[in-house]
Motif scaffolding. Structure first.
Motif, PDB file in Angstrom:
ATOM      1  N   GLU A  48       0.898  -1.004   0.026  1.00 51.87           N
ATOM      2  CA  GLU A  48      -0.042  -0.132   0.038  1.00 51.87           C
ATOM      3  C   GLU A  48       0.669   1.102  -0.022  1.00 51.87           C
ATOM      4  OE1 GLU A  48      -2.395  -0.214   3.429  1.00 51.87           O
ATOM      5  OE2 GLU A  48      -3.888  -1.322   2.341  1.00 51.87           O
ATOM      6  N   CYS A  81      -1.675   7.394   1.238  1.00 50.28           N
ATOM      7  CA  CYS A  81      -2.900   7.387   1.141  1.00 50.28           C
ATOM      8  C   CYS A  81      -3.600   5.939   1.046  1.00 50.28           C
ATOM      9  CB  CYS A  81      -3.223   7.831  -0.333  1.00 50.28           C
ATOM     10  SG  CYS A  81      -2.451   7.093  -1.762  1.00 50.28           S
ATOM     11  N   THR A 117      -3.439   3.450  -0.777  1.00 49.16           N
ATOM     12  CA  THR A 117      -4.007   2.762  -1.818  1.00 49.16           C
ATOM     13  C   THR A 117      -3.340   1.479  -2.237  1.00 49.16           C
ATOM     14  OG1 THR A 117      -4.694   4.804  -2.646  1.00 49.16           O
ATOM     15  CG2 THR A 117      -4.578   3.048  -4.203  1.00 49.16           C
ATOM     16  N   CYS A 148      -1.153  -0.889  -4.373  1.00 52.19           N
ATOM     17  CA  CYS A 148      -0.265  -0.605  -5.683  1.00 52.19           C
ATOM     18  C   CYS A 148       0.659  -1.822  -6.016  1.00 52.19           C
ATOM     19  CB  CYS A 148       0.423   0.427  -5.659  1.00 52.19           C
ATOM     20  SG  CYS A 148      -0.469   2.171  -5.245  1.00 52.19           S
TER      21      CYS A 148
END
Length: 299
Positions: A238, A242, A244, A246
Protein backbone atom coordinates in the motif's frame (compact mmCIF):
# COMPACT_ATOMS: atom_id res chain seq x y z
CA UNK A 1 -1.50 -3.29 20.86
CA UNK A 2 -3.35 -3.76 17.59
CA UNK A 3 -5.84 -6.55 17.01
CA UNK A 4 -4.15 -9.97 16.70
CA UNK A 5 -2.40 -10.25 13.32
CA UNK A 6 -2.30 -6.51 12.70
CA UNK A 7 0.12 -3.72 13.58
CA UNK A 8 3.92 -3.47 13.48
CA UNK A 9 6.01 -6.31 12.03
CA UNK A 10 9.81 -6.21 12.21
CA UNK A 11 11.57 -6.77 8.89
CA UNK A 12 14.28 -9.45 8.85
CA UNK A 13 18.03 -9.05 8.46
CA UNK A 14 18.48 -5.78 10.37
CA UNK A 15 21.85 -4.60 11.59
CA UNK A 16 22.47 -4.64 15.38
CA UNK A 17 21.10 -1.57 17.21
CA UNK A 18 23.42 1.44 17.35
CA UNK A 19 23.23 4.92 18.82
CA UNK A 20 23.20 6.57 15.39
CA UNK A 21 20.58 4.32 13.73
CA UNK A 22 18.45 7.33 12.82
CA UNK A 23 21.12 10.03 12.74
CA UNK A 24 20.55 10.55 9.01
CA UNK A 25 16.96 11.68 9.62
CA UNK A 26 15.59 15.10 10.65
CA UNK A 27 14.77 15.48 14.35
CA UNK A 28 11.04 14.77 14.08
CA UNK A 29 11.45 11.70 11.88
CA UNK A 30 14.33 10.39 14.04
CA UNK A 31 12.20 10.78 17.18
CA UNK A 32 9.24 8.87 15.73
CA UNK A 33 11.49 6.22 14.16
CA UNK A 34 13.11 5.60 17.55
CA UNK A 35 9.67 5.35 19.15
CA UNK A 36 8.44 2.84 16.53
CA UNK A 37 11.66 0.85 16.77
CA UNK A 38 11.04 0.31 20.50
CA UNK A 39 7.44 -0.86 20.00
CA UNK A 40 6.90 -4.64 20.15
CA UNK A 41 5.65 -6.53 17.12
CA UNK A 42 1.89 -6.35 16.91
CA UNK A 43 1.73 -2.84 18.37
CA UNK A 44 -0.65 -0.39 16.73
CA UNK A 45 1.23 2.25 14.75
CA UNK A 46 -1.46 4.04 12.82
CA UNK A 47 -1.35 7.83 12.66
CA UNK A 48 -3.98 8.38 15.37
CA UNK A 49 -2.33 5.98 17.83
CA UNK A 50 1.18 7.36 17.31
CA UNK A 51 -0.08 10.93 17.76
CA UNK A 52 -1.77 10.01 21.05
CA UNK A 53 1.22 7.97 22.27
CA UNK A 54 3.64 10.91 22.43
CA UNK A 55 3.17 14.59 23.36
CA UNK A 56 5.23 16.37 20.71
CA UNK A 57 3.48 15.90 17.35
CA UNK A 58 -0.12 15.82 16.16
CA UNK A 59 -1.71 13.63 13.55
CA UNK A 60 -0.74 15.75 10.53
CA UNK A 61 2.90 15.87 11.63
CA UNK A 62 2.93 12.12 12.31
CA UNK A 63 1.42 11.39 8.89
CA UNK A 64 4.09 13.50 7.17
CA UNK A 65 6.83 11.85 9.22
CA UNK A 66 5.63 8.35 8.33
CA UNK A 67 5.68 9.27 4.64
CA UNK A 68 9.26 10.48 5.00
CA UNK A 69 10.28 7.36 6.92
CA UNK A 70 8.82 5.31 4.10
CA UNK A 71 10.74 7.32 1.50
CA UNK A 72 13.91 6.84 3.57
CA UNK A 73 13.43 3.05 3.40
CA UNK A 74 12.40 2.33 7.00
CA UNK A 75 8.83 1.09 6.56
CA UNK A 76 6.23 -0.29 4.16
CA UNK A 77 2.50 -0.79 4.60
CA UNK A 78 0.91 -3.94 3.17
CA UNK A 79 -2.32 -5.89 3.02
CA UNK A 80 -1.58 -9.53 3.77
CA UNK A 81 -3.82 -12.56 3.28
CA UNK A 82 -3.70 -15.06 6.14
CA UNK A 83 -5.57 -18.23 7.12
CA UNK A 84 -5.79 -20.38 4.00
CA UNK A 85 -8.94 -22.20 5.16
CA UNK A 86 -10.88 -19.00 5.85
CA UNK A 87 -9.00 -16.26 3.97
CA UNK A 88 -8.70 -13.02 5.86
CA UNK A 89 -6.90 -9.80 4.95
CA UNK A 90 -4.91 -8.00 7.63
CA UNK A 91 -3.15 -4.64 7.46
CA UNK A 92 0.46 -4.55 8.64
CA UNK A 93 3.34 -2.10 8.70
CA UNK A 94 6.78 -3.65 8.23
CA UNK A 95 9.48 -1.60 9.95
CA UNK A 96 13.23 -1.86 9.44
CA UNK A 97 15.69 -0.06 11.69
CA UNK A 98 18.16 -0.51 8.83
CA UNK A 99 17.04 1.59 5.82
CA UNK A 100 16.33 -0.49 2.69
CA UNK A 101 15.98 0.34 -0.98
CA UNK A 102 12.92 -0.33 -3.14
CA UNK A 103 14.51 -3.47 -4.61
CA UNK A 104 15.03 -4.97 -1.14
CA UNK A 105 11.46 -4.23 -0.05
CA UNK A 106 9.94 -5.57 -3.27
CA UNK A 107 11.85 -8.82 -2.94
CA UNK A 108 10.94 -9.24 0.72
CA UNK A 109 7.24 -8.52 0.21
CA UNK A 110 7.12 -10.95 -2.72
CA UNK A 111 8.94 -13.85 -1.02
CA UNK A 112 8.78 -13.20 2.72
CA UNK A 113 12.57 -13.53 2.89
CA UNK A 114 15.45 -11.07 2.97
CA UNK A 115 17.34 -11.09 -0.36
CA UNK A 116 20.51 -13.03 0.47
CA UNK A 117 22.67 -12.59 3.52
CA UNK A 118 23.87 -9.13 2.55
CA UNK A 119 22.84 -6.13 4.63
CA UNK A 120 23.21 -3.76 1.69
CA UNK A 121 20.38 -1.24 1.81
CA UNK A 122 19.88 -1.23 -1.94
CA UNK A 123 19.93 -4.76 -3.36
CA UNK A 124 18.67 -5.13 -6.87
CA UNK A 125 16.85 -8.48 -7.21
CA UNK A 126 15.28 -9.34 -10.56
CA UNK A 127 12.16 -7.32 -11.33
CA UNK A 128 10.30 -10.49 -12.25
CA UNK A 129 10.40 -11.63 -8.61
CA UNK A 130 8.90 -8.40 -7.29
CA UNK A 131 5.94 -8.64 -9.59
CA UNK A 132 4.79 -11.77 -7.75
CA UNK A 133 3.63 -9.72 -4.77
CA UNK A 134 0.13 -9.60 -6.28
CA UNK A 135 -1.89 -12.79 -6.75
CA UNK A 136 -1.83 -14.10 -10.29
CA UNK A 137 -3.80 -16.76 -12.09
CA UNK A 138 -2.12 -20.15 -11.89
CA UNK A 139 -1.65 -22.11 -15.13
CA UNK A 140 -4.16 -24.92 -15.64
CA UNK A 141 -3.02 -28.29 -14.29
CA UNK A 142 -2.42 -31.03 -16.84
CA UNK A 143 -5.14 -33.67 -16.94
CA UNK A 144 -4.47 -36.47 -14.48
CA UNK A 145 -4.20 -40.01 -15.76
CA UNK A 146 -6.35 -42.75 -14.29
CA UNK A 147 -4.64 -44.73 -11.47
CA UNK A 148 -5.25 -47.91 -13.51
CA UNK A 149 -3.75 -46.53 -16.72
CA UNK A 150 -0.56 -48.35 -17.84
CA UNK A 151 1.13 -44.91 -18.06
CA UNK A 152 0.15 -43.81 -14.54
CA UNK A 153 2.81 -43.57 -11.78
CA UNK A 154 0.81 -45.96 -9.57
CA UNK A 155 0.63 -48.66 -12.26
CA UNK A 156 4.33 -48.23 -13.02
CA UNK A 157 5.28 -48.51 -9.34
CA UNK A 158 3.35 -51.79 -9.02
CA UNK A 159 4.76 -53.20 -12.24
CA UNK A 160 8.32 -52.46 -11.08
CA UNK A 161 7.95 -54.55 -7.90
CA UNK A 162 8.72 -57.72 -9.85
CA UNK A 163 11.96 -56.16 -11.08
CA UNK A 164 13.05 -55.45 -7.51
CA UNK A 165 12.03 -58.90 -6.25
CA UNK A 166 10.63 -61.66 -8.46
CA UNK A 167 8.42 -62.89 -5.60
CA UNK A 168 6.17 -59.83 -6.14
CA UNK A 169 5.78 -60.18 -9.90
CA UNK A 170 2.26 -58.96 -10.69
CA UNK A 171 0.13 -59.41 -13.77
CA UNK A 172 -1.39 -56.53 -15.71
CA UNK A 173 -4.77 -57.32 -14.16
CA UNK A 174 -3.21 -57.27 -10.67
CA UNK A 175 -1.61 -53.88 -11.34
CA UNK A 176 -4.91 -52.44 -12.54
CA UNK A 177 -6.76 -53.78 -9.48
CA UNK A 178 -4.18 -52.49 -6.98
CA UNK A 179 -3.49 -49.15 -8.70
CA UNK A 180 -5.95 -47.10 -6.55
CA UNK A 181 -4.13 -48.18 -3.36
CA UNK A 182 -0.73 -47.46 -4.89
CA UNK A 183 -1.99 -44.07 -6.07
CA UNK A 184 -2.96 -43.23 -2.49
CA UNK A 185 0.59 -44.04 -1.36
CA UNK A 186 2.01 -41.65 -3.92
CA UNK A 187 -0.55 -38.98 -3.06
CA UNK A 188 0.62 -39.13 0.56
CA UNK A 189 4.18 -38.32 -0.40
CA UNK A 190 5.73 -41.73 -1.09
CA UNK A 191 8.34 -41.79 -3.84
CA UNK A 192 8.67 -44.82 -6.15
CA UNK A 193 11.87 -45.81 -4.30
CA UNK A 194 10.19 -45.66 -0.88
CA UNK A 195 7.18 -47.53 -2.29
CA UNK A 196 9.33 -50.37 -3.61
CA UNK A 197 11.45 -50.62 -0.46
CA UNK A 198 8.40 -50.76 1.83
CA UNK A 199 6.65 -53.50 -0.17
CA UNK A 200 9.66 -55.74 -0.82
CA UNK A 201 11.28 -55.59 2.63
CA UNK A 202 11.32 -58.91 4.57
CA UNK A 203 9.41 -61.01 2.04
CA UNK A 204 8.62 -64.58 3.06
CA UNK A 205 9.74 -67.50 0.90
CA UNK A 206 7.79 -68.39 -1.04
CA UNK A 207 5.05 -65.77 -1.67
CA UNK A 208 2.11 -67.96 -2.69
CA UNK A 209 -0.14 -65.12 -3.94
CA UNK A 210 1.77 -61.96 -4.96
CA UNK A 211 -1.42 -59.98 -5.59
CA UNK A 212 -3.02 -60.82 -2.24
CA UNK A 213 0.25 -60.29 -0.38
CA UNK A 214 0.79 -56.92 -2.06
CA UNK A 215 -2.77 -55.78 -1.27
CA UNK A 216 -2.28 -56.68 2.40
CA UNK A 217 0.96 -54.72 2.58
CA UNK A 218 -0.52 -51.76 0.74
CA UNK A 219 -3.24 -51.59 3.41
CA UNK A 220 -1.13 -52.36 6.47
CA UNK A 221 1.81 -50.06 5.59
CA UNK A 222 -0.20 -47.18 4.15
CA UNK A 223 1.76 -43.99 5.02
CA UNK A 224 0.04 -41.32 7.12
CA UNK A 225 -1.70 -38.33 5.60
CA UNK A 226 0.79 -35.49 5.76
CA UNK A 227 -0.50 -31.98 6.45
CA UNK A 228 -0.51 -29.77 3.41
CA UNK A 229 2.00 -26.93 3.60
CA UNK A 230 0.52 -23.50 4.03
CA UNK A 231 0.31 -21.57 0.77
CA UNK A 232 2.75 -18.69 0.43
CA UNK A 233 1.56 -15.44 1.91
CA UNK A 234 0.03 -12.93 -0.46
CA UNK A 235 1.11 -9.37 0.28
CA UNK A 236 -0.18 -6.33 -1.57
CA UNK A 237 1.87 -3.18 -0.88
CA UNK A 238 0.00 0.00 0.00
CA UNK A 239 1.01 3.59 -0.44
CA UNK A 240 2.19 4.82 2.96
CA UNK A 241 0.50 8.15 2.40
CA UNK A 242 -2.97 7.37 1.00
CA UNK A 243 -3.16 3.60 1.73
CA UNK A 244 -4.02 2.81 -1.90
CA UNK A 245 -2.99 -0.75 -2.91
CA UNK A 246 -0.40 -0.64 -5.70
CA UNK A 247 1.92 -2.92 -7.62
CA UNK A 248 5.50 -2.76 -6.32
CA UNK A 249 6.92 -0.99 -9.37
CA UNK A 250 4.34 1.83 -8.92
CA UNK A 251 5.72 2.73 -5.49
CA UNK A 252 8.95 4.66 -5.00
CA UNK A 253 9.96 4.96 -1.38
CA UNK A 254 6.64 3.33 -0.51
CA UNK A 255 4.70 6.26 -1.97
CA UNK A 256 2.48 6.39 -5.05
CA UNK A 257 2.98 9.01 -7.74
CA UNK A 258 0.36 11.37 -6.30
CA UNK A 259 1.79 11.28 -2.76
CA UNK A 260 5.43 11.71 -3.77
CA UNK A 261 4.74 14.61 -6.12
CA UNK A 262 6.60 17.68 -4.87
CA UNK A 263 6.18 19.94 -7.87
CA UNK A 264 5.42 23.57 -6.95
CA UNK A 265 2.24 25.07 -8.45
CA UNK A 266 2.78 26.96 -11.68
CA UNK A 267 2.95 30.76 -11.28
CA UNK A 268 -0.21 32.62 -12.34
CA UNK A 269 -0.16 33.98 -15.89
CA UNK A 270 0.56 37.71 -16.27
CA UNK A 271 -2.47 39.99 -16.35
CA UNK A 272 -3.41 41.30 -19.78
CA UNK A 273 -1.82 44.66 -20.38
CA UNK A 274 0.71 44.32 -17.55
CA UNK A 275 3.98 46.26 -17.60
CA UNK A 276 7.21 44.63 -18.69
CA UNK A 277 10.06 44.29 -16.21
CA UNK A 278 12.00 47.12 -17.85
CA UNK A 279 8.96 49.42 -17.69
CA UNK A 280 8.47 48.64 -14.00
CA UNK A 281 12.10 49.54 -13.27
CA UNK A 282 11.80 52.84 -15.19
CA UNK A 283 8.59 53.71 -13.35
CA UNK A 284 10.15 52.89 -9.97
CA UNK A 285 13.14 55.12 -10.77
CA UNK A 286 10.77 58.00 -11.63
CA UNK A 287 8.87 57.50 -8.37
CA UNK A 288 12.06 57.57 -6.30
CA UNK A 289 13.24 60.69 -8.14
CA UNK A 290 9.91 62.46 -7.66
CA UNK A 291 9.79 61.53 -3.94
CA UNK A 292 13.20 63.12 -3.55
CA UNK A 293 11.83 66.32 -5.20
CA UNK A 294 8.70 66.29 -3.02
CA UNK A 295 6.19 65.36 -5.71
CA UNK A 296 4.93 62.06 -7.11
CA UNK A 297 4.38 62.05 -10.88
CA UNK A 298 1.28 60.56 -12.39
CA UNK A 299 1.73 57.19 -14.04
Amino acid sequence: MASPGYGKQSAPGQLPPAADDFGHLPAREAYLASLINNLPDGAAMDVKTLAAYQPLFGQMAVRTALNRLSAAGHLRRVRERVNAERPQWVFRTYFSRTPRGDGWWNYFLATGEAPGASTDSSPDPPEERSATALPETAPPAPPATSPASPTSPAYAALASLGLADARLSLSAADCEALAPLAAEWLARGSTPAIFTAALTAGLPTPVHSPAAFTRRRLLDKMPPVRPRPDPPAVRIPECTGCRTPCRPHALLGGLCRACRSTRAPAPPPPRPGGLSAAAVRRHAARVRQAMGAGAVPRS
